[in-house]
Design a protein around this motif. Structure first.
Motif, mmCIF file in Angstrom:
data_model
loop_
_atom_site.group_PDB
_atom_site.id
_atom_site.type_symbol
_atom_site.label_atom_id
_atom_site.label_comp_id
_atom_site.label_asym_id
_atom_site.label_seq_id
_atom_site.Cartn_x
_atom_site.Cartn_y
_atom_site.Cartn_z
ATOM 1 N N PHE A 286 -61.523 -53.778 -4.053
ATOM 2 C CA PHE A 286 -61.089 -54.825 -4.971
ATOM 3 C C PHE A 286 -61.568 -54.549 -6.393
ATOM 4 O O PHE A 286 -60.819 -54.728 -7.362
ATOM 5 N N LYS A 287 -62.793 -54.089 -6.548
ATOM 6 C CA LYS A 287 -63.319 -53.769 -7.873
ATOM 7 C C LYS A 287 -62.556 -52.601 -8.502
ATOM 8 O O LYS A 287 -62.273 -52.610 -9.707
ATOM 9 N N LEU B 242 -58.527 -50.778 -12.497
ATOM 10 C CA LEU B 242 -57.246 -50.139 -12.814
ATOM 11 C C LEU B 242 -56.277 -51.129 -13.446
ATOM 12 O O LEU B 242 -55.490 -50.768 -14.336
ATOM 13 N N SER B 243 -56.324 -52.389 -13.019
ATOM 14 C CA SER B 243 -55.451 -53.405 -13.598
ATOM 15 C C SER B 243 -55.779 -53.647 -15.060
ATOM 16 O O SER B 243 -54.886 -53.785 -15.900
ATOM 17 N N SER C 12 -53.305 -52.916 -18.133
ATOM 18 C CA SER C 12 -52.938 -53.995 -19.055
ATOM 19 C C SER C 12 -53.212 -53.599 -20.497
ATOM 20 O O SER C 12 -52.431 -53.905 -21.406
ATOM 21 N N TYR C 13 -54.329 -52.901 -20.718
ATOM 22 C CA TYR C 13 -54.671 -52.469 -22.080
ATOM 23 C C TYR C 13 -53.631 -51.476 -22.608
ATOM 24 O O TYR C 13 -53.167 -51.595 -23.744
ATOM 25 N N ILE C 14 -53.244 -50.526 -21.776
ATOM 26 C CA ILE C 14 -52.255 -49.530 -22.197
ATOM 27 C C ILE C 14 -50.908 -50.202 -22.494
ATOM 28 O O ILE C 14 -50.239 -49.891 -23.487
ATOM 29 N N SER C 15 -50.522 -51.159 -21.638
ATOM 30 C CA SER C 15 -49.255 -51.861 -21.857
ATOM 31 C C SER C 15 -49.287 -52.679 -23.144
ATOM 32 O O SER C 15 -48.307 -52.725 -23.897
ATOM 33 N N ALA C 16 -50.438 -53.309 -23.416
ATOM 34 C CA ALA C 16 -50.547 -54.147 -24.613
ATOM 35 C C ALA C 16 -50.473 -53.330 -25.892
ATOM 36 O O ALA C 16 -50.040 -53.833 -26.933
#
Length: 584
Positions: free
Chosen positions: A427-428, A433-434, A438-442
């Motif tokens: 889970f960690k 990775l999430s 998210s940072y790359i997408s933003a």
């Protein structure tokens, strides 16, 4: 410039408020699904009602709103969003107390020393099976639709207003500031959702000591309604400044003389228009705006770069909406819940060693035995007695556990068995990775807006942003929750039973099938979106080279007089093959 800064701060706060409310809605999807006992496919329809609200008015708001008082329209939209949030919370006060399915006697929960025989409970009366379910989820549907209607003017009118009155070179910085503040909204929204999900839905109205489930149970419903009151209040506060902002502002860097000159021209024009009746003025203005609507759409969609941006955004939003809508459920079922398919089946198969007990296979009241196995109910575990009350109840003399070779006094506790330690590690890794993803997408958000704004003519900016929102919200926002939800429903192992019978919300999923379905759909959509983005980049580079060639040919023609009448000897249609547009 103080007025412009006030607008910038107000718009950033609205972006925060709407993202805050939207993220909280996503985080409450599972709670709403359980509270109204509905499947994931229907919860997808409810979630898509936000985009349905956008669909109703986005095209008209984007086109006609750009010619009206944009800040005031944004303020009105925020008021509508706030009303929608309050409407979503309304069913809680009409629906009565939450009654979850259980086979545990309420008497046993009150008296901790009483012995019970859970396997001898009589079944529900047959007439109760025909009772209809609660239609209160319609309020949630309508409230979320109102939120979508209210959010409509924020993005197209806010960004076009910002771009019209800021320096061209400052626009990317201002957009980055607004989106940076907006990004904080989802963080606070999910934090609020996480906090309220651990508070029982009817807290303050029931004795919590009589509640036999915890927030880790798949029947648990948190105080979902309270969050909509909080988010509605925040959105309501964000609307206030926009009612005090002017219809237009001086362009940043504009000289005072130019401002006065334009003000004089505007005053003269206004004086001339005053001789016309007010009704005639409004009729003429509306007719002029309406007759240009279809030609403006044609000009807009002849732009190849704009069309590619729409296509890429459409595909990636399909993946993103599916990702964010069911991410809480994915985390809960794959990392947070306890029973796998094998454990669940082993537990339910024991209903054959308990035929004399008349155990109902519809009941979902899981207990965890000390052998690490989850049973669907104390009855199916063969438990004969119990001690304790509420969440602390312990079942004893469970004969089905005895048959597994344990001691004669085998016992079980309420709730599903915890997962292995390696689930916490996985889970960690998943969350890390999430965050990176998210940072790359933003990082592509602001450049994407700049490419869109610089690839169209200035008079089409609001319409272009509005049509992008319309198409992406319609085809990228409404279908994904529905088809993602329908596919996820196919992985359900155990459906809940409504209070008076009938299939309710899913209590347990096949974790492996859930993971493959959920991540497989997202991966496929993101791969397709990146392919389209690659082709878009290639088209932009090719177009810029042609524009540079065109400019160079003009300069050479003017210097050498080799081209008649000062025009370059080059086919303009070959260069500007995207339609009428501006230079990026």
């Amino acid at each position: 410039m103080c007025v412009f800064q006030l607008f910038l701060a107000s718009l950033a706060f609205v972006y925060f408020a709407k993202a805050f409310a939207g993220a909280y809605m996503k985080s409450s999807i599972t709670q709403i699904e359980r509270r109204f006992d509905i499947p994931s496919s229907l919860i997808g329809v409810i979630d898509g009602s936000f985009e349905m609200g956008n669909l109703l008015i986005i095209a008209f708001v984007s086109y006609f709103g750009a010619k009206l008082h944009r800040p005031r329209l944004i303020g009105i939209g925020c008021l509508i969003m706030a009303v929608g949030s309050f409407l979503v919370a309304l069913p809680h006060f009409f629906q009565g107390l939450y009654k979850y399915e259980t086979s545990v006697s309420h008497k046993a929960a009150v008296n901790s020393t009483e012995t019970i025989l859970p396997c001898l409970f009589s079944p529900r009366p047959p007439e109760c099976e025909k009772a209809a379910g609660s239609p209160m989820w319609i309020y949630v549907f309508l409230g979320n639709m109102l939120r979508g209607i209210g959010e409509t003017p924020v993005m197209p009118l806010g960004i076009s207003y910002l771009d019209d009155f800021s320096r061209e070179e400052n626009t990317p910085f201002y957009l980055a500031c607004i989106h940076t503040v907006g990004i904080l909204g989802p963080m606070f929204g999910f934090m609020l959702g996480s906090f309220l999900s651990k508070i029982y839905v009817d807290t303050g109205f029931v004795n919590l000591d009589t509640i036999t489930i915890t927030y880790k149970d798949s029947r648990w419903v948190g105080a979902w309604w309270l969050g909509f009151i909080v988010t509605g209040t925040v959105v309501l506060l964000s609307s206030i400044p926009f009612f005090f902002l002017p219809k237009s502002l001086p362009k940043q860097g504009q000289e005072q003389e130019e401002i006065q000159s334009k003000s004089t021209e505007l005053a003269t024009k206004t004086e001339q228009e005053q001789f016309l009746p007010e009704e005639t003025q409004e009729k003429v203005k509306f007719q002029e705006m309406a007759k240009d609507f279809i030609p403006s759409l044609k000009r807009l969609f002849r732009n190849r770069i704009y069309s590619l941006i729409i296509l890429a955004s459409l595909v990636i939003v399909n993946g993103f909406i599916g990702l964010i809508t069911f991410k809480p459920k994915y985390i809960e079922q794959v990392y947070g819940q306890s029973a796998t398919k094998a454990i669940f089946l082993i537990g339910t198969e024991q209903k054959l060693c308990n035929g004399h007990c008349f155990c109902s296979v519809k009941h979902w009241d899981p207990v965890c035995a000390y052998n690490g196995m989850t049973y669907a109910s104390p009855c199916l575990a063969g438990c004969q007695t119990s001690t304790g009350m509420g969440k602390e109840m312990v079942f004893h003399n469970c004969t089905c556990i005895n048959e597994a070779g344990l001691a004669a006094n085998a016992s079980a506790v309420l709730g599903q068995c915890p997962r292995k330690d390696d689930c916490d590690i996985k889970f960690k890794i998943y969350m890390a990775l999430s965050v990176i993803g998210s940072y790359i997408s933003a990082c592509g958000g602001t450049p994407g807006y700049i490419v869109l704004l610089r690839s169209i003519q200035p008079d089409l900016k609001s319409l272009a942003l509005g049509m992008q929102t319309l198409i992406v919200r319609t085809l990228g926002g409404i279908p994904p929750p529905i088809y993602f939800g329908a596919l996820i429903d196919r992985t359900c192992l155990k459906w809940g039973t409504k209070h008076c019978g009938g299939r309710g919300a899913c209590r347990l999923y096949n974790a492996n099938a859930f993971r493959l379905t959920y991540l497989g759909m997202i991966t496929g959509l993101y791969f397709l979106a990146n392919t389209v983005w690659g082709y878009l980049y290639y088209s932009i580079v090719k177009r810029q080279k042609k524009i540079a060639l065109k400019n160079q040919s003009k300069e050479n023609g003017q210097e050498s007089n080799a081209v008649t009448n000062g025009h370059a000897n080059i086919n303009i249609a070959d260069i500007d093959d995207m339609g009428t547009e501006c230079t990026i």
